[in-house]
Scaffold this active site. Structure first.
Site, short mmCIF file in Angstrom:
data_model
loop_
_atom_site.label_atom_id
_atom_site.label_comp_id
_atom_site.label_asym_id
_atom_site.label_seq_id
_atom_site.Cartn_x
_atom_site.Cartn_y
_atom_site.Cartn_z
N HIS A 132 -6.07 129.95 22.45
CA HIS A 132 -7.52 130.00 21.89
C HIS A 132 -7.67 129.18 20.61
O HIS A 132 -8.55 128.83 20.29
CB HIS A 132 -8.09 131.50 21.72
CG HIS A 132 -8.16 132.01 22.86
ND1 HIS A 132 -8.48 131.69 24.15
CD2 HIS A 132 -7.77 133.42 23.08
CE1 HIS A 132 -8.46 132.52 25.13
NE2 HIS A 132 -7.89 133.62 24.38
N CYS A 157 -3.41 128.33 33.51
CA CYS A 157 -3.88 126.82 33.09
C CYS A 157 -2.91 126.07 32.31
O CYS A 157 -2.11 126.81 31.95
CB CYS A 157 -5.18 126.57 32.46
SG CYS A 157 -5.08 127.18 31.01
N ASN A 171 -12.57 134.21 31.74
CA ASN A 171 -12.67 133.32 32.62
C ASN A 171 -12.48 134.11 34.08
O ASN A 171 -13.04 133.71 34.88
CB ASN A 171 -11.69 132.21 32.61
CG ASN A 171 -10.46 132.53 32.79
OD1 ASN A 171 -9.96 132.55 34.01
ND2 ASN A 171 -9.58 132.76 31.54
N HIS A 180 -5.27 137.18 27.94
CA HIS A 180 -6.05 138.38 28.58
C HIS A 180 -5.34 138.74 29.86
O HIS A 180 -5.72 139.00 31.02
CB HIS A 180 -7.28 138.08 28.87
CG HIS A 180 -7.98 137.49 27.74
ND1 HIS A 180 -8.05 138.22 26.48
CD2 HIS A 180 -8.58 136.42 27.35
CE1 HIS A 180 -8.83 137.70 25.73
NE2 HIS A 180 -9.11 136.36 26.19
N CYS A 200 -13.67 123.15 29.88
CA CYS A 200 -12.20 122.79 30.31
C CYS A 200 -12.45 122.26 32.10
O CYS A 200 -12.72 122.98 32.76
CB CYS A 200 -11.24 123.64 30.21
SG CYS A 200 -9.73 123.17 30.81
N THR A 243 -14.62 126.41 26.38
CA THR A 243 -13.97 125.78 27.34
C THR A 243 -14.10 126.57 28.81
O THR A 243 -14.13 125.91 29.81
CB THR A 243 -12.61 125.75 27.14
OG1 THR A 243 -11.97 126.85 26.83
CG2 THR A 243 -12.17 124.79 25.87
N GLU A 295 -11.73 132.29 20.86
CA GLU A 295 -11.76 130.67 20.99
C GLU A 295 -13.20 130.23 20.22
O GLU A 295 -13.29 129.34 19.36
CB GLU A 295 -11.98 130.27 22.26
CG GLU A 295 -11.98 128.60 22.44
CD GLU A 295 -12.39 127.96 23.65
OE1 GLU A 295 -11.82 128.59 24.72
OE2 GLU A 295 -13.18 127.23 23.71
FE1 F3S Z 1 -6.73 126.39 29.47
FE2 F3S Z 1 -6.56 125.00 27.37
FE3 F3S Z 1 -8.46 124.71 29.38
S1 F3S Z 1 -6.09 127.13 27.53
S2 F3S Z 1 -8.49 126.91 30.20
S3 F3S Z 1 -6.39 124.34 29.49
S4 F3S Z 1 -8.82 124.68 27.34
#
Ligand code: F3S
Length: 711
Positions: A74, A12, A221, A41, A191, A163, A126
Site C-alpha cells: 500500500h 496481484c 478489493n 488483508h 490498477c 488503485t 493506500e
Molecule cells: Fe496490486 Fe499494486 Fe495493483 S498492489 S492491485 S498491483 S497497485
C-alpha cells in the site's frame, strides 16, 4: 457441478512480491521482523506470519532498533520514511511500484500548485499514504456529495484514484468534477490488475448459479468483487477460507464461479476448489438419501476413519472398521507407490487410516481407499514443503526426457536435468534408485505438477559454507584443502568452496622453479592463512612450515666449535660456501682455509669437494654460519706448485729490478759492482729460504713478495 475459476483470482504482482519477500525473510532466519500494518488483508497469511515471529506495528514509535520493518504494498507517506530513518530502523520497502508512481505524480502536481483530489476510501492505508505526498492537503472523495463540498472549484485541480476502486465510480465522479471544476487534469490510476479481475468476475457471475468470492472480509478489493458479482448473481458469497463455504444443493447449483481478491493466496483458493471437487465426488457416488441413511450408523461416506488390516490377497485388503460390515480396499486404492510389495509391507493387525468411498458397495462391504488419505496427506505435505521451502527426500525412479522422474510416496516429481546438480551431469542414470534431497520449485496440485531442484540446495549450502568460511577466517589459521591447479607463480588450493594461492616462495624453503616440484593437482594439503581480503576474495596461503626450515634450531644443530662435514658449493674471492645440508650453507673465509696465504680460494678448493670444518660462529637471526677448514685440516697449496710460483715471481721481480741498476751502472760505474752483489745475494737468499720452506712444508710464504721481505 461445474466449477469455473477466474484466471485473475488471487494475488496481484504487488501483493505477491510483498508476501513472498516476507516469507523469504522469515525462512532466511531474519529476526526482529515487523510489518507496518497487516501485510495484506488476509487473516490466514497475517496469522501465519505472526506464528513465525513477524510482529505487526501500527506506529513507528512502537519500534525500537534493532528491527527490520516491512513496508507493505500500500505504501506510506514521506513522513513515515523520515521517522524510520530517524529511529535508525532497517527497512524493506515493498510498496507496489504502481503505487509509488502515484506518489510521484501527486507530489509533482502538488509542487506545481495543483489542488489534489483522491477518489477512494479516506481510511484506506493506500489513500492515507498517497495523501502524505501532498502534505496531507488532498481532498479525498468517495461520492459526488464529497466533490460538491470542495470550496475552490476554479483552482487548477489534479485527480487520481485509489488503485482498487471500481471503474464506474471513477467515471461518474470524474465526469462530475469535470462539469463543476474549471481547470482539471485527471490521471486514471486504477490498477490494471484490479480492473481485469473485476471485469472477469462480472463475466463469470453473469453465467453461474452460484458465485464464491474468496478474500479477507476487510479487503476493499474483495468487497468490490463481491459487489460486482452480486449485481450479476444473487447467490454470491464472500468467504475467507474453505471452512466458510455455504451449503451447496448440487441438485440446484450446477455451475459455481470462483474469484478471489488481490490478497488471497493460491493455497486458500486451491483448498476451496478441492473442497468443492470433493462435494462433486460425493455427489456422484452417494445420494443424499444414502448419506442420510449412512448418518444413522457410525460410518459416513466421504469421511476418513481408522481400521485394522484383517487380511489381504493380490487384489484387495480387508479392514475391520468396528462396523457391522468389513471394509474393502481394492489394491489400486491402497497405494500408487511403484515399489509397493503387499506381501512384504502388509501386516495383519496394522492400524491404517482410510477414506470411506461408499458405506455399502452393494455387496455388503464398505468400500475404502487408503490411497486417497495418503495422497491428500502427501499433497498437503508437499504443498507445505513448497510454501515453506523445506527440503524433501525423493527417490529417483527413472531418466526421462529432460531430466529425472522421482517419487514421493506415489507422487511424481520432475527434476529437470539442469536442476540435478550444481555441476554438469553427463550421465543422469547414475542417480536412478538413489534418494535425493530436493526443494520444490513448482507446485500445482490441480494439474498434478511438481518440479524440484537439488541444485538450489547445493548452491545454498555452498553459499552458507562460503559465508561461514569468511566469517571465521583468521591470519595464521590452518586449513586442509585440495590442490586444484598449478601455475608458474604458485598453487591454488580449494579450502571448501573458496580458493587460496600458495605463492611459489611459500611452497618450499629451498629454491624451486615450479610448484610441481612440491605438489601435484589433487593433493590434500594443510595450509596456513598468511593474508586475506574478503572484498576481493583473495587469500594468500603458506605451505612450508617453520619447523621444516633448515635454519630452524640451527645453533643447536651446529653448535660453536663442533666439527662438521660439508660440500663446497660456491667459491667467491673472499671464501668458500660449504653446504652442510640442503638449504644450509656456511662460509669459510679465505683466511680460514689454509695456514698460508692463498690468493684465491679456488687455488686450493673446488666445487663439490668434501671438507671438514669447525663451526666458528652461528648467527641464527641472519642465517649465517662461519666455518674454519684450517682449524681442522688446513688445505695448503702443493709444494712444487708453490715453489714454482715463487721462483717465477722472484725472477720477474729480479728482472724488473735490473733495469734501474743498469741505468745506475751507466751513471755511477763505481757503485755497480756493489749493487749487483747485493741483489744477487738477496736472490740467492730467497731461493735458499724458499727451498728450505718448501722442504719444511711451509709453502706460500714469499719473502720477496711479502711485506716483511720488502721492509
Ligand atoms: Fe496490486 Fe499494486 Fe495493483 S498492489 S492491485 S498491483 S497497485
Amino acid at each position: 457441478m461445474e466449477i469455473i475459476v477466474a484466471k485473475t483470482a488471487g494475488f496481484c504482482f504487488g501483493v505477491e512480491k510483498a508476501v513472498k519477500t516476507a516469507f523469504d525473510l522469515v525462512a532466511g532466519g531474519e529476526k526482529n521482523l515487523y510489518t507496518f500494518g497487516h501485510i495484506i488483508h488476509n487473516p490466514q497469511i497475517v496469522s501465519e506470519l505472526e506464528s513465525r515471529g513477524v510482529k505487526v506495528i501500527e506506529k513507528i514509535n512502537d519500534l525500537e532498533s534493532p528491527a527490520k520493518l516491512i513496508i507493505r504494498a500500500h505504501g506510506v507517506a514521506p513522513e513515515v520514511y523520515e521517522e524510520i530513518e530517524n529511529k535508525g530502523i532497517e527497512m524493506v520497502d515493498l510498496t507496489c511500484p504502481y503505487v509509488k508512481k502515484i506518489h510521484k505524480l501527486v507530489k509533482k502536481k502538488f509542487e506545481e500548485g495543483f489542488q489534489i483530489i483522491i477518489i477512494g476510501d479516506r481510511n484506506h492505508p493506500e489513500v492515507i499514504g498517497t495523501n502524505g505526498w501532498c502534505n496531507n492537503k488532498a481532498y479525498i472523495v468517495n461520492d459526488i456529495e464529497d466533490v460538491d463540498r470542495i470550496p475552490d472549484k476554479s483552482a487548477q485541480t489534479f485527480v487520481v484514484a485509489q488503485t482498487t476502486i471500481m471503474y464506474e465510480k471513477w467515471k461518474s465522479i470524474t465526469e462530475h468534477i469535470e462539469k463543476t471544476f474549471k481547470n482539471v487534469i485527471k490521471s486514471d490510476t486504477i490498477c490494471n490488475a484490479t480492473s481485469k479481475r473485476q471485469n472477469e468476475s462480472a463475466e463469470i457471475a453473469s453465467k453461474v448459479d452460484m458465485m464464491i468470492v474468496i478474500g479477507g472480509k476487510n479487503s476493499s478489493n474483495t468487497q468490490k468483487l463481491y459487489e460486482i458479482s452480486k449485481k450479476y448473481c444473487d447467490e454470491t458469497y464472500i468467504i475467507e477460507s474453505a471452512g466458510d463455504l455455504p451449503l451447496i444443493d448440487t441438485n440446484k447449483v450446477k455451475t459455481v464461479g470462483i474469484t478471489a481478491g488481490a490478497s488471497t493466496p493460491d493455497w486458500i483458493i486451491k483448498e476451496v476448489i478441492d473442497r468443492m471437487e470433493e462435494l462433486n465426488r460425493q455427489d456422484s457416488e452417494v445420494s443424499f438419501k444414502e448419506a442420510f441413511e449412512d448418518s444413522l450408523v457410525t460410518l459416513e461416506s466421504g469421511k476418513i476413519t481408522k481400521g485394522r488390516i484383517i487380511g489381504f490377497n493380490d487384489k484387495e485388503v480387508y479392514v475391520d472398521l468396528g462396523y457391522k460390515s468389513d471394509g474393502v480396499i481394492p489394491m489400486e486404492e491402497y497405494t500408487d507407490r511403484r515399489d509397493f510389495d503387499p506381501k512384504k509391507e502388509l501386516r495383519i493387525g496394522d492400524e491404517i487410516e482410510v477414506y470411506i468411498v461408499r458405506v455399502d458397495d452393494r455387496e455388503g462391504n464398505v468400500l475404502l481407499s487408503k490411497k486417497y488419505v495418503d495422497t491428500r496427506r502427501n499433497w498437503n505435505f508437499l504443498r507445505k514443503a513448497f510454501r515453506n521451502k523445506t527440503a524433501v527426500d525423493v527417490k529417483v525412479v527413472e531418466v526421462i526426457k529432460g531430466g529425472l522422474l522421482a517419487d514421493y510416496e506415489g507422487i511424481n516429481i520432475f527434476l529437470p536435468a539442469s536442476q540435478v546438480s550444481d555441476k554438469f551431469v553427463k550421465d543422469l542414470s547414475e542417480y536412478v534408485g538413489t534418494t535425493l534431497t530436493v526443494r520444490l520449485i513448482e507446485f500445482d496440485a490441480r494439474r498434478k505438477k511438481v518440479v524440484a531442484s537439488r541444485k538450489v540446495l547445493i548452491e545454498e549450502e555452498n553459499e552458507r559454507k562460503i559465508k561461514e568460511f569468511w566469517d571465521n577466517i583468521e591470519v595464521g589459521k590452518e586449513y586442509e584443502g585440495t590442490v586444484t591447479s598449478l601455475t608458474n607463480f604458485g598453487a591454488f588450493v580449494d579450502l571448501g568452496g573458496v580458493e587460496g594461492l600458495v605463492h611459489l616462495t611459500e611452497l618450499s624453503w629451498s629454491k624451486i622453479k615450479h610448484p610441481s616440484e612440491v605438489l601435484k593437482k589433487g593433493d590434500i594439503v594443510t595450509v596456513r592463512v598468511l593474508e586475506f581480503d574478503r572484498e576481493s576474495g583473495r587469500i594468500s596461503l603458506g605451505y612450508k612450515k617453520a619447523e621444516d626450515n633448515p635454519w630452524y634450531n640451527i645453533a643447536e644443530k651446529y653448535p660453536k666449535d663442533s666439527i662438521v662435514k660439508g660440500k663446497v658449493v660456491r667459491l667467491v674471492p673472499f671464501g668458500a660456501f660449504v653446504e652442510l645440508e640442503t638449504g644450509v650453507d656456511g662460509l669459510v673465509h679465505i683466511s680460514q682455509i689454509s695456514d698460508r696465504h692463498i690468493p684465491k680460494p679456488d687455488d686450493v678448493l673446488s666445487i663439490g669437494q668434501e671438507v671438514e670444518a669447525k663451526v666458528l660462529e652461528v648467527d641464527a637471526e641472519n642465517n649465517k654460519i662461519a666455518l674454519s677448514i684450517k682449524d681442522v685440516n688446513p688445505i695448503n697449496p702443493e709444494p712444487a706448485e708453490d715453489v714454482k710460483k715463487e721462483k717465477t715471481a722472484r725472477k720477474e721481480k729480479s728482472e724488473k729490478a735490473k733495469e734501474p741498476k743498469e741505468r745506475k751502472k751507466k751513471s755511477a760505474p763505481e757503485n755497480e759492482e756493489a749493487e749487483e752483489t747485493s741483489n744477487s745475494h738477496v736472490e740467492k737468499m730467497n731461493v735458499t729460504l724458499g727451498d728450505v720452506f718448501a722442504g719444511l712444508g711451509l709453502n706460500g710464504i714469499n719473502l720477496a713478495d711479502s711485506e716483511d721481505g720488502e721492509n
